[in-house]
Design a protein around this motif. Structure first.
Motif, mmCIF file in Angstrom:
data_model
loop_
_atom_site.group_PDB
_atom_site.id
_atom_site.type_symbol
_atom_site.label_atom_id
_atom_site.label_comp_id
_atom_site.label_asym_id
_atom_site.label_seq_id
_atom_site.Cartn_x
_atom_site.Cartn_y
_atom_site.Cartn_z
ATOM 1 N N GLN A 166 -5.268 -1.236 7.230
ATOM 2 C CA GLN A 166 -4.575 -0.187 5.889
ATOM 3 C C GLN A 166 -3.794 -0.242 5.232
ATOM 4 O O GLN A 166 -4.712 -0.012 3.477
ATOM 5 C CB GLN A 166 -4.542 1.541 6.388
ATOM 6 N N ASP A 171 -5.416 -0.590 1.020
ATOM 7 C CA ASP A 171 -4.665 -0.327 0.233
ATOM 8 C C ASP A 171 -4.658 -0.882 -0.977
ATOM 9 O O ASP A 171 -4.793 -0.562 -2.242
ATOM 10 C CB ASP A 171 -3.620 0.686 0.561
ATOM 11 N N LYS A 229 -7.579 -2.297 -2.295
ATOM 12 C CA LYS A 229 -8.178 -1.368 -4.124
ATOM 13 C C LYS A 229 -7.193 -1.206 -5.050
ATOM 14 O O LYS A 229 -7.765 -0.837 -6.297
ATOM 15 C CB LYS A 229 -8.241 -0.230 -3.288
ATOM 16 N N ASN A 230 -5.837 -1.312 -5.200
ATOM 17 C CA ASN A 230 -4.667 -1.134 -6.151
ATOM 18 C C ASN A 230 -4.478 -2.228 -7.161
ATOM 19 O O ASN A 230 -4.794 -2.305 -8.357
ATOM 20 C CB ASN A 230 -3.442 -0.716 -6.111
#
Length: 376
Positions: free
Chosen positions: A225, A229, A232-233
């Motif tokens: 995860q 994340d 995505k960032n």
């Protein structure tokens, strides 16, 4: 986050995670390796410059304890004594300290490299927490440190017993040696024993350095995860990026469709491909592609062309070649200039005929001159 989600840290740390850790001062470090370097090179420095230091100390003591009556009552003579102290000890002591400093820097940066972080130097309330301190004292890291301390004690104690036994008779012989050879000899014995004891820590360092590197890498590992994340960032949400690309594509298509009414001709496949061409007679150069597309976009180009009375010419081979070899806003390749020139000549003659200024042009050849390496 891994603790909160219950996920295991199974993914390798990303470059961003490693970079952020270095900024926070989190790098692999082995205190044992740094200590071993300092001690061993201190012993080597003592072997190299110990005799000069011992001789200097002997000369200084002899000079200070053999002052004559005038020197004893003359306060200015003290500066002469200090000058002799400086001249006797400055070089050997400076080299001794320099070797230790270099060993300290190299030993502490050999694992993890040089890294300085203000974040690591800043005070943190978490470091002052009694509960977290107790957790560190009773944690697995504390157990590792306890094992290392016991192993160091056993190795150093055993080496000390062995070295004392090996130098026992030389130590006893110091009592019958004359000055200053006894002082120099004592320093040599001390340096060799110091070096022997320091070398025992090599075993600890050889175990601790790989362990610290492994432990640091383990702490930097990420959950699946966390990797998602971070992606995505750093790269952006894939859904948002897809929406942006779709919006950009639609804007580009709208701009492209606005240029179709100004085109001189649209060549088609006839159904799957469409390419709009414009030839500016006032500017020197080849014709330019102002719009192109396949399937639905190709149909839209043809609709706009029909609505604005732009001639449409069917030439499957030329259309595919133009589509695959030329981008929007670019001039056509030189190898296709002859084929396009025939199309434009046909279109211009057809326009004159429609205005009653000339005779009807002959049908456009279906076998236009297209090089084999540009056929698609």
């Amino acid at each position: 986050m891994a603790e909160d989600s219950g996920q295991e840290r199974t993914e390798e740390p990303t470059e961003k995670k490693i970079s952020e850790a270095r900024k926070k001062g989190q790098v692999a470090r082995s205190k044992e390796l740094g200590t071993t370097f300092v001690l061993i090179f201190s012993a080597i420095a003592l072997l190299l410059y110990g005799p000069a230091i011992g001789k200097g100390l002997y000369n200084i003591m002899g000079r200070a304890l053999n002052l004559n009556r005038n020197e004893s009552y003359d306060t200015t003579k003290m500066f002469a004594v200090w000058e002799s102290v400086f001249s006797e000890l400055f070089f050997p002591m400076a080299m001794f300290v320099l070797i230790i400093v270099i060993a300290g820097v190299v030993g502490n940066t050999l694992l993890g490299g040089f890294n300085f972080s203000w974040q690591a130097a800043a005070p943190k309330a978490s470091k002052m927490s009694p509960m977290k301190g107790l957790k560190r004292m009773l944690g697995p890291q504390a157990a590792v440190e306890l094992v290392k301390s016991i192993l160091k004690f056993v190795l150093v104690a055993g080496s000390a017993i062995f070295l004392i036994s090996a130098f026992f008779y030389e130590i006893l012989h110091l009592s019958i040696e004359v000055m200053p050879s006894s002082v120099i000899h004592a320093l040599e014995i001390l340096a060799w024993m110091f070096l022997g004891l320091s070398c025992t820590l090599v075993v600890i360092s050889a175990i601790d350095a790989p362990y610290q590197s492994y432990n640091h890498h383990k702490q930097l590992k990420m959950t699946l995860q966390e990797v998602k994340d971070e992606y995505k960032n750093s790269e952006g949400d894939p859904q948002i990026k897809a929406r942006i690309r779709r919006t950009q594509r639609e804007m580009s298509q709208r701009r492209m469709m606005q240029d179709v009414p100004d085109a001189d001709v649209v060549v088609t496949n006839p159904t799957h491909y469409s390419v709009a061409l414009k030839y500016d007679t006032e500017k020197a150069g080849a014709p330019m592609v102002v719009a192109k597309g396949v399937d639905e976009i190709a149909m839209q180009i043809r609709k706009v062309a029909i609505g604005n009375e732009v001639p449409i010419v069917e030439s499957p081979a030329l259309t595919r070649s133009l589509y695959h070899t030329t981008e929007i806003g670019q001039q056509i390749p030189d190898q296709l200039f002859t084929a396009v020139a025939q199309v434009l000549a046909y279109v211009f003659q057809l326009k004159r005929f429609n205005k009653g200024r000339g005779r009807r042009p002959t049908s456009l050849s279906k076998d236009l001159p297209i090089p084999d390496d540009l056929k698609h």
